[in-house]
Design an enzyme around this catalytic site. Structure first.
Site, mmCIF file in Angstrom:
data_model
loop_
_atom_site.group_PDB
_atom_site.id
_atom_site.type_symbol
_atom_site.label_atom_id
_atom_site.label_comp_id
_atom_site.label_asym_id
_atom_site.label_seq_id
_atom_site.Cartn_x
_atom_site.Cartn_y
_atom_site.Cartn_z
ATOM 1 N N HIS A 119 -52.164 6.552 33.353
ATOM 2 C CA HIS A 119 -52.975 5.709 34.245
ATOM 3 C C HIS A 119 -52.527 4.246 34.239
ATOM 4 O O HIS A 119 -53.271 3.365 34.651
ATOM 5 C CB HIS A 119 -54.467 5.820 33.875
ATOM 6 N N CYS A 130 -44.043 -7.249 47.705
ATOM 7 C CA CYS A 130 -42.602 -7.186 47.413
ATOM 8 C C CYS A 130 -42.290 -6.450 46.116
ATOM 9 O O CYS A 130 -41.136 -6.222 45.798
ATOM 10 C CB CYS A 130 -41.995 -8.584 47.368
ATOM 11 N N THR A 195 -61.429 12.359 25.140
ATOM 12 C CA THR A 195 -61.464 12.376 26.607
ATOM 13 C C THR A 195 -62.527 13.345 27.081
ATOM 14 O O THR A 195 -62.705 14.421 26.494
ATOM 15 C CB THR A 195 -60.085 12.731 27.214
HETATM 16 P P1 OAD Z 1 -64.529 8.978 29.324
HETATM 17 O O1 OAD Z 1 -65.301 7.722 29.177
HETATM 18 O O2 OAD Z 1 -64.808 9.835 30.503
HETATM 19 O O3 OAD Z 1 -64.775 9.900 28.033
HETATM 20 C C1 OAD Z 1 -64.698 9.393 26.727
HETATM 21 C C2 OAD Z 1 -64.813 10.543 25.738
HETATM 22 O O4 OAD Z 1 -64.609 10.030 24.445
HETATM 23 C C3 OAD Z 1 -66.168 11.251 25.732
HETATM 24 O O5 OAD Z 1 -65.966 12.657 25.762
HETATM 25 C C4 OAD Z 1 -66.782 10.817 24.390
HETATM 26 O O6 OAD Z 1 -67.613 11.829 23.828
HETATM 27 C C5 OAD Z 1 -65.536 10.613 23.551
HETATM 28 N N1 OAD Z 1 -65.679 9.703 22.425
HETATM 29 C C6 OAD Z 1 -66.501 8.628 22.292
HETATM 30 N N2 OAD Z 1 -66.295 8.012 21.118
HETATM 31 C C7 OAD Z 1 -65.317 8.706 20.478
HETATM 32 C C8 OAD Z 1 -64.648 8.551 19.220
HETATM 33 N N3 OAD Z 1 -64.938 7.551 18.379
HETATM 34 N N4 OAD Z 1 -63.684 9.451 18.904
HETATM 35 C C9 OAD Z 1 -63.368 10.460 19.737
HETATM 36 N N5 OAD Z 1 -63.976 10.650 20.932
HETATM 37 C C10 OAD Z 1 -64.925 9.781 21.299
HETATM 38 O O7 OAD Z 1 -62.986 8.583 29.212
HETATM 39 P P2 OAD Z 1 -61.701 9.366 29.730
HETATM 40 O O8 OAD Z 1 -61.813 10.823 29.513
HETATM 41 O O9 OAD Z 1 -60.533 8.674 29.150
HETATM 42 O O10 OAD Z 1 -59.408 6.575 34.927
HETATM 43 O O11 OAD Z 1 -61.765 9.064 31.277
HETATM 44 C C11 OAD Z 1 -60.713 9.475 32.086
HETATM 45 C C12 OAD Z 1 -60.457 8.473 33.171
HETATM 46 O O12 OAD Z 1 -61.689 8.172 33.860
HETATM 47 C C13 OAD Z 1 -59.986 7.110 32.692
HETATM 48 O O13 OAD Z 1 -58.601 7.050 32.415
HETATM 49 C C14 OAD Z 1 -60.324 6.240 33.878
HETATM 50 C C15 OAD Z 1 -61.732 6.743 34.148
HETATM 51 O O14 OAD Z 1 -62.197 6.574 35.449
HETATM 52 C C16 OAD Z 1 -59.056 5.673 35.833
HETATM 53 O O15 OAD Z 1 -59.500 4.544 35.846
HETATM 54 C C17 OAD Z 1 -58.061 6.193 36.827
#
Ligand code: OAD
Length: 267
Positions: A119, A130, A195
């Protein structure tokens, strides 16, 4: 004793290729907010106003200020033991690749050397007219709007400069995506860290890892769409689980080193 199940310890002992597929939860313990869940960015902000190209063209000042705010937050945080454990795995396994959805650069700052940023990266920017690149704090801003200064004096491009991140509706960077798919295809072990698994196409990678025969481990305090099919689920934060995996891998490989690959015999 690590307390990990024997099949996982055996994978740790023998794995040649490890892929960590990471999301916002990977950085949560560094103090970077996630997107979803309690306190997530998408509870306070609207992605349709901030994370797509139409919004940027309508209101570049607002979008730019939001990214500046996130950069300021990131300038004050550091990688945590989970990031550092992934980097340290490079000394243990022949090949470790981090395939991340995070734009925060924390994996590289922790010392990981093979990082594929699906991302983009919030520290990079480019001109939408440009293509000139502007990194870090080195962005010319005129009337609160980042404006490209490439070109001869008096005939500067003047195009809008945007962050080099993937916004909703945009394709992923092709090279990074293809390298990620290849790494996942070769992986013996795939760690799914922090994630929610709801944003595609990135979220299709864990299923691909499983189809290709990788042992998959989910590291997440909460359930996700990957939970049912993962080989092992660790309901722990990344900063606890990854150092424990690093220790277990060190122990497994020093007690029972993987057999060396056969070397050609010279008469
Ligand atoms: P999310 O915010 O959707 O999910 C975060 C995950 O991390 C959740 O499942 C939580 O339970 C978990 N979590 C929280 N604390 C944690 C910890 N200490 N250790 C392990 N896990 C933990 O984030 P992403 O899955 O990264 O995209 O979201 C995907 C995409 O959605 C991002 O890259 C972004 C967003 O919109 C764009 O901006 C294109």
């Amino acid at each position: 004793m690590s307390g990990f199940p024997a099949p996982f310890l055996e994978v740790l002992r023998r794995a040649d290729e490890v892929v960590a597929f990471t999301g916002a939860g990977m950085s949560a313990e560094s103090g970077v907010p996630t997107f979803r869940g309690d306190g997530g960015l998408w509870q306070k902000f609207r992605p349709e106003e901030l994370a797509n190209v139409g919004a940027f063209l309508r209101n570049p000042v607002l979008v730019w200020e939001w990214y500046e705010h996130r950069r300021t937050v990131l300038a004050g945080v550091s990688p945590h033991p989970g990031h550092r454990a992934l980097a340290a795995m490079e000394a243990i396994f022949p090949r470790v690749t981090v395939v991340t959805q995070n734009v925060d650069n924390l994996h590289r700052r922790a010392g990981s050397t093979r990082v594929l940023e699906l991302h983009g990266n919030i520290e990079r920017n480019y001109c939408i007219r440009c293509g000139a690149r502007y990194d870090g704090a080195d962005v010319p801003v005129r009337d609160r709007v980042p404006s490209c200064t490439a070109g001869a004096a008096g005939a500067a491009c003047g195009g809008l400069i945007r962050p080099d991140v993937v916004w909703f509706g945009e394709p992923l960077p092709e090279e990074e995506w293809e390298a990620g798919v290849r790494a996942i295809g070769r992986a013996d072990l795939c760690l799914l860290v922090g994630t929610s698994g709801v944003v595609y196409p990135a979220a299709s990678l864990p299923a691909l890892a499983q189809r290709q025969g990788a042992y998959t481990v989910e590291i997440n305090p909460e359930p996700t769409p990957f939970t049912d099919s993962a080989d092992l689920v660790l309901r722990q934060p990344a900063g606890i689980a990854l150092p424990a995996i690093l220790d277990a891998a060190r122990a497994a490989r020093s007690l029972h080193p993987p057999s060396p690959s056969p070397t050609p015999h010279t008469p």
